[in-house]
Write a protein that holds these residues in place. Structure first.
Motif, PDB file in Angstrom:
ATOM      1  N   GLN A 174       0.864  -1.181   0.000  1.00 63.53           N
ATOM      2  CA  GLN A 174       0.000   0.000   0.000  1.00 63.53           C
ATOM      3  C   GLN A 174       0.900   1.230   0.000  1.00 63.53           C
ATOM      4  OE1 GLN A 174      -0.842  -0.210   4.690  1.00 63.53           O
ATOM      5  NE2 GLN A 174      -1.716   1.638   3.771  1.00 63.53           N
ATOM      6  N   TRP A 175       0.476   2.297  -0.643  1.00 65.45           N
ATOM      7  CA  TRP A 175       1.213   3.563  -0.574  1.00 65.45           C
ATOM      8  C   TRP A 175       0.962   4.159   0.806  1.00 65.45           C
ATOM      9  CZ3 TRP A 175       4.942   6.137  -2.836  1.00 65.45           C
ATOM     10  CH2 TRP A 175       5.110   7.483  -2.523  1.00 65.45           C
ATOM     11  N   VAL A 176       2.028   4.393   1.562  1.00 58.14           N
ATOM     12  CA  VAL A 176       1.874   4.893   2.928  1.00 58.14           C
ATOM     13  C   VAL A 176       1.970   6.420   2.916  1.00 58.14           C
ATOM     14  CG1 VAL A 176       2.834   4.826   5.272  1.00 58.14           C
ATOM     15  CG2 VAL A 176       2.988   2.791   3.805  1.00 58.14           C
ATOM     16  N   PRO A 177       0.901   7.118   3.331  1.00 57.35           N
ATOM     17  CA  PRO A 177       0.969   8.585   3.366  1.00 57.35           C
ATOM     18  C   PRO A 177       1.705   9.030   4.626  1.00 57.35           C
ATOM     19  CG  PRO A 177      -1.210   7.827   3.997  1.00 57.35           C
ATOM     20  CD  PRO A 177      -0.378   6.602   3.810  1.00 57.35           C
ATOM     21  N   ARG A 180       6.781  11.257   8.002  1.00 56.20           N
ATOM     22  CA  ARG A 180       8.222  11.362   7.783  1.00 56.20           C
ATOM     23  C   ARG A 180       8.783   9.946   7.748  1.00 56.20           C
ATOM     24  NH1 ARG A 180      11.215  11.800  13.270  1.00 56.20           N
ATOM     25  NH2 ARG A 180       9.557  11.219  14.698  1.00 56.20           N
ATOM     26  N   GLU A 181      10.066   9.839   7.375  1.00 61.01           N
ATOM     27  CA  GLU A 181      10.739   8.542   7.395  1.00 61.01           C
ATOM     28  C   GLU A 181      11.888   8.612   8.387  1.00 61.01           C
ATOM     29  OE1 GLU A 181      11.078   6.336   3.461  1.00 61.01           O
ATOM     30  OE2 GLU A 181      10.973   8.408   2.801  1.00 61.01           O
ATOM     31  N   VAL A 182      12.071   7.520   9.129  1.00 63.45           N
ATOM     32  CA  VAL A 182      13.197   7.467  10.071  1.00 63.45           C
ATOM     33  C   VAL A 182      13.939   6.152   9.888  1.00 63.45           C
ATOM     34  CG1 VAL A 182      12.118   8.931  11.847  1.00 63.45           C
ATOM     35  CG2 VAL A 182      11.831   6.444  11.966  1.00 63.45           C
ATOM     36  N   ALA A 206      12.984  11.013  -5.395  1.00 63.20           N
ATOM     37  CA  ALA A 206      13.151  10.035  -6.480  1.00 63.20           C
ATOM     38  C   ALA A 206      13.764   8.735  -5.939  1.00 63.20           C
ATOM     39  CB  ALA A 206      14.015  10.622  -7.593  1.00 63.20           C
ATOM     40  N   GLY A 207      13.346   8.356  -4.715  1.00 66.72           N
ATOM     41  CA  GLY A 207      13.805   7.090  -4.140  1.00 66.72           C
ATOM     42  C   GLY A 207      15.213   7.138  -3.579  1.00 66.72           C
ATOM     43  N   ILE A 208      15.914   8.281  -3.709  1.00 74.40           N
ATOM     44  CA  ILE A 208      17.308   8.370  -3.241  1.00 74.40           C
ATOM     45  C   ILE A 208      17.365   9.221  -1.983  1.00 74.40           C
ATOM     46  CG2 ILE A 208      19.687   8.993  -3.838  1.00 74.40           C
ATOM     47  CD1 ILE A 208      19.019   8.772  -6.742  1.00 74.40           C
TER      48      ILE A 208
HETATM   49  P1  AMP Z   1      12.749   1.429  -0.538  1.00 73.14           P
HETATM   50  O1  AMP Z   1      13.764   1.026  -1.551  1.00 73.14           O
HETATM   51  O2  AMP Z   1      11.680   0.400  -0.324  1.00 73.14           O
HETATM   52  O3  AMP Z   1      13.365   1.884   0.753  1.00 73.14           O
HETATM   53  O4  AMP Z   1      12.011   2.727  -1.134  1.00 73.14           O
HETATM   54  C1  AMP Z   1      12.695   3.948  -1.366  1.00 73.14           C
HETATM   55  C2  AMP Z   1      11.822   5.116  -0.950  1.00 73.14           C
HETATM   56  O5  AMP Z   1      10.591   5.132  -1.720  1.00 73.14           O
HETATM   57  C3  AMP Z   1      11.355   5.055   0.498  1.00 73.14           C
HETATM   58  O6  AMP Z   1      12.338   5.537   1.378  1.00 73.14           O
HETATM   59  C4  AMP Z   1      10.112   5.964   0.422  1.00 73.14           C
HETATM   60  O7  AMP Z   1      10.481   7.327   0.377  1.00 73.14           O
HETATM   61  C5  AMP Z   1       9.491   5.561  -0.899  1.00 73.14           C
HETATM   62  N1  AMP Z   1       8.567   4.419  -0.661  1.00 73.14           N
HETATM   63  C6  AMP Z   1       8.870   3.110  -0.787  1.00 73.14           C
HETATM   64  N2  AMP Z   1       7.806   2.333  -0.456  1.00 73.14           N
HETATM   65  C7  AMP Z   1       6.807   3.172  -0.127  1.00 73.14           C
HETATM   66  C8  AMP Z   1       5.456   2.978   0.322  1.00 73.14           C
HETATM   67  N3  AMP Z   1       4.924   1.755   0.453  1.00 73.14           N
HETATM   68  N4  AMP Z   1       4.722   4.093   0.618  1.00 73.14           N
HETATM   69  C9  AMP Z   1       5.252   5.336   0.463  1.00 73.14           C
HETATM   70  N5  AMP Z   1       6.508   5.575   0.036  1.00 73.14           N
HETATM   71  C10 AMP Z   1       7.285   4.515  -0.257  1.00 73.14           C
END
Ligand code: AMP
Length: 364
Positions: A174-177, A180-182, A206-208
């Motif tokens: 699922q797309w998580v709204p 923040r990320e930790v 952009a995932g980075i």
């Molecule tokens: P990952 O390689 O799974 O760590 O994904 C890289 C980045 O993409 C994550 O740090 C998030 O910023 C974003 N992302 C990945 N999966 C999700 C998700 N299920 N919901 C929202 N954002 C995501």
């Protein structure tokens, strides 16, 4: 003592730079020419599944670790038969497969985003029906820095995602709204002793990863440590592990673990009493773990694609520059800048100037 490292990228380079003052030397195995750890150790140029090369690596070192988690399972098994290998093959196998990781988190009672696996277009449709839209389709294996991922917002996107990613095992989340990320960087010694760094808030684009900032007293510190501790204990883990989470209110949802030193822990080189690199080496050698406490306010900015002039970065107060010896290229991590200050206000001021410079120079 000699340390063998599978992979010779920037993480290997920084492991060696942390190990040299402790009298350690390093042998890397990596197929890449011009790998950035080569100047700080000896490199064996070979594929990760080259048994002859793995044998030479084992013959030359006392203990083996990795800086790259996509090492073939058979190579890890071979090394583990000949030399102590930390973290062990079980931790590696779990971290290589997003589905295995999530199954472990769920077994340990750690909340995860809704998810389902898919090996065909029909299964992908069914998986998205389970997670709901929007969703993220990811390859179960080999993904990094947002590669091997597609966001799916409607029915039509499902076929597009299958066309781009299909053919290998997939997982849908699922797309998580998130707010923040930790990430929590933990270290576990051979004797089971565990330490945790202050959790860092991470900004990705952009995932980075772009920026990591540790907090002195994040309200989610204890919960993040408990989750990280559970996973390390379940895997009988030895070394540094990074655990990335999405934060929703006061909840942590597990994203993924990395069985190695991690980009979101680079601030520890200048902002913690003992860096993640030194603590990883201490752990795998059975030495006492070092103090993971914060020295003061700090933050890390990644240099992506290209970087401002070195002199401009060094002119910033409290700046510590770490370049990896890589040429500029779009989307490539070529270094990072750690900023340290005496007060949060001073850090915020430098961070604003530095982030603007880094952003203007970056490509990708
Ligand atoms: P990952 O390689 O799974 O760590 O994904 C890289 C980045 O993409 C994550 O740090 C998030 O910023 C974003 N992302 C990945 N999966 C999700 C998700 N299920 N919901 C929202 N954002 C995501």
């Amino acid at each position: 003592m000699k340390i063998g490292v599978l992979g010779a990228g920037q993480l290997g380079r920084m492991l060696a730079l942390a190990g040299h003052p402790l009298g350690l030397s390093f042998v890397f195995l990596d197929p890449a020419e011009g790998a950035c750890a080569a100047p700080v150790g000896t490199q064996i140029h070979a594929a990760y599944d080259d048994t002859d090369a793995l044998g030479r690596l084992c013959g030359a070192v006392d203990v083996v670790t990795y800086e790259f988690e996509n090492v073939p399972a058979a190579a890890a098994a071979y090394v583990a038969e000949h030399r102590p290998l930390f973290p062990g093959p079980k931790a590696l196998a779990t971290a290589q497969d997003r589905a295995a990781e999530k199954a472990l988190f769920e077994k340990l009672g750690i909340p995860v985003p809704r998810n389902a696996c898919a090996d065909s277009l029909e299964a992908l449709r069914a998986a998205v029906a389970k997670t709901g839209l929007p969703a993220v389709v990811k390859t179960r294996r080999m993904g990094y820095d947002g590669k091997g991922q597609r966001v799916v917002r409607n029915e039509a996107d499902i076929e597009t995602a299958w066309a781009h990613l299909g053919g290998v095992p997939l997982i849908v989340e699922q797309w998580v709204p998130f707010d923040r990320e930790v990430s929590c960087i933990g270290v576990r010694g051979r004797d089971g002793d565990c330490r945790f760094y202050p959790i860092a808030t991470n900004v990705h684009r952009a995932g980075i990863l772009r920026q990591s900032t540790p907090a002195v007293d994040d309200p989610l510190q204890t919960l993040a440590e408990q989750h990280t501790h559970k996973v390390m204990a379940a895997l009988d883990y030895v070394g540094v592990m990074a655990f990335e989470f999405f934060v929703s209110g006061d909840r942590l949802l597990a994203n993924e673990i990395a069985p190695r030193v991690h980009n979101s822990g680079h601030w520890t080189q200048d902002g913690a009493h003992t860096s993640q690199f030194e603590n990883h080496l201490r752990a795998i050698l059975g030495w006492p773990l070092g103090d993971t406490g914060l020295r003061g306010p700090c933050s890390m900015l990644n240099l992506i694609g290209d970087a401002p002039a070195t002199a401009a970065l060094l002119a910033l107060p409290g700046a510590r520059l770490h370049l990896y010896g890589k040429s500029a290229r779009e989307g490539r991590k070529i270094g990072h800048l750690n900023l340290c200050a005496d007060t949060p206000a001073a850090l915020a001021a430098t961070l604003e100037t530095a982030a603007a410079q880094v952003e203007a120079a970056s490509r990708g």
